[in-house]
Design a protein around this motif. Structure first.
Motif, PDB file in Angstrom:
ATOM      1  N   ASN A 137      25.824   5.524  26.482  1.00  0.00           N
ATOM      2  CA  ASN A 137      25.770   4.078  26.283  1.00  0.00           C
ATOM      3  C   ASN A 137      26.008   3.763  24.810  1.00  0.00           C
ATOM      4  OD1 ASN A 137      24.797   3.501  29.051  1.00  0.00           O
ATOM      5  ND2 ASN A 137      22.926   4.500  28.340  1.00  0.00           N
ATOM      6  N   THR A 139      25.233   1.386  22.208  1.00  0.00           N
ATOM      7  CA  THR A 139      24.280   0.297  21.993  1.00  0.00           C
ATOM      8  C   THR A 139      24.458  -0.233  20.572  1.00  0.00           C
ATOM      9  OG1 THR A 139      22.434   1.786  21.438  1.00  0.00           O
ATOM     10  CG2 THR A 139      22.719   1.178  23.756  1.00  0.00           C
ATOM     11  N   THR A 161      18.133   0.929  26.693  1.00  0.00           N
ATOM     12  CA  THR A 161      17.627   2.177  26.125  1.00  0.00           C
ATOM     13  C   THR A 161      16.430   2.692  26.925  1.00  0.00           C
ATOM     14  OG1 THR A 161      18.375   1.473  23.927  1.00  0.00           O
ATOM     15  CG2 THR A 161      16.764   3.265  24.020  1.00  0.00           C
ATOM     16  N   ASN A 180      22.491   7.705  24.081  1.00  0.00           N
ATOM     17  CA  ASN A 180      22.946   6.443  23.498  1.00  0.00           C
ATOM     18  C   ASN A 180      23.520   6.689  22.110  1.00  0.00           C
ATOM     19  OD1 ASN A 180      21.637   4.929  25.724  1.00  0.00           O
ATOM     20  ND2 ASN A 180      19.760   5.587  24.702  1.00  0.00           N
ATOM     21  N   ASN A 247      18.935   8.985  21.025  1.00  0.00           N
ATOM     22  CA  ASN A 247      19.615   7.867  20.371  1.00  0.00           C
ATOM     23  C   ASN A 247      20.242   8.383  19.082  1.00  0.00           C
ATOM     24  OD1 ASN A 247      18.772   5.404  22.019  1.00  0.00           O
ATOM     25  ND2 ASN A 247      16.799   6.371  21.610  1.00  0.00           N
TER      26      ASN A 247
END
Length: 259
Positions: A137, A139, A161, A180, A247
């Motif tokens: 993803n 983000t 998230t 992410n 992340n």
């Protein structure tokens, strides 16, 4: 390094330009069969031409609006069983409380939370059955460092998230990872737009605005889309099978907190 994903099917959302295009290009270079997506058919054709020139591989392209069920269905019809899904979508404009009525909140949630959730939900079980899946993803850095003027984006993307973190606990045992990418200060059209906004707000030249942008980055330069695309390709690799629920900030070392 051979990333071990040649021949894998990759669906890359919002990929006719910017970060999405960079990710699609990197995956095509690694030998993936890429499906592009965007709303503008002409821009999509240009993106496909560019990827073919760079990689020798012609991606498929689907003009569709990810914010609608019809658009998502069209995309999934063109690439029904992707091995790799890169979710991406334009973020809402900056604003203030006075700008954010009920419809503005719904639009942000549809684009930056619900659209990727629906796509992930549609493909993840097939990935689990095939025992290979990579979901990335795109983000934003504001997920970790919220700014009030970007609250529409921050709120929706933070929800995504949380969804991804919970889901990957179930999928990673089947070799389906979910991570992410958090971009900041990558030199795309978005950065040029922000520079023009800075020109207007501060009464400075475009060159001065660009200089100020680079001073915000610890690396003292803007990142390149190519660097961002390579980070995405690695997270999609066979070698990254033990990396999930993370992340990854792609920001030139600008995030100051420890965790």
């Amino acid at each position: 390094m051979d990333l071990g994903i040649a021949g894998r099917r990759a669906l890359v959302c919002a990929s006719s330009r910017g970060l999405g295009l960079a990710c699609a290009t990197a995956l095509a270079r690694e030998g993936c069969d890429v499906t592009l997506n965007g709303r503008d058919a002409g821009r999509l054709a240009e993106a496909a031409d560019g990827i073919e020139r760079l990689t020798g591989r012609r991606p498929a392209a689907v003009a569709a609006d990810l914010d609608t069920a019809a658009g998502r269905n069209a995309l999934l019809a063109a690439c029904a069983e992707p091995d790799i899904l890169v979710t991406n979508n334009a973020g809402p404009a900056p604003g203030t409380l006075a700008d954010w009525d009920h419809d503005a909140w719904l639009a942000a949630l549809e684009a930056n939370l619900l659209a990727p959730v629906h796509l992930i939900s549609a493909v993840v079980e097939g990935m689990r059955r095939r025992r290979f899946g990579r979901i990335v993803n795109i983000t934003s850095a504001v997920v970790k460092t919220p700014r009030f003027g970007l609250s529409l984006s921050t709120t929706a993307r933070t929800g995504l998230t949380a969804f991804a973190k919970g889901l990957q606990r179930e999928t990673v045992a089947d070799n389906v990872t979910i991570n992410n990418l958090l971009p900041q200060h990558i030199d795309t059209g978005r950065q040029q737009e922000m520079a023009r906004r800075m020109m207007h707000d501060r009464g400075i030249s475009f060159e001065e605005a660009r200089t100020l942008q680079t001073r915000m980055v610890r690396a003292r330069r803007l990142g390149t889309p190519h660097e961002f695309g390579d980070a995405c390709a690695y997270l999609c690799s066979a070698q990254a099978s033990f990396i999930s629920g993370q992340n990854l900030q792609v920001d030139g070392g600008s995030y100051d907190a420890l965790l």
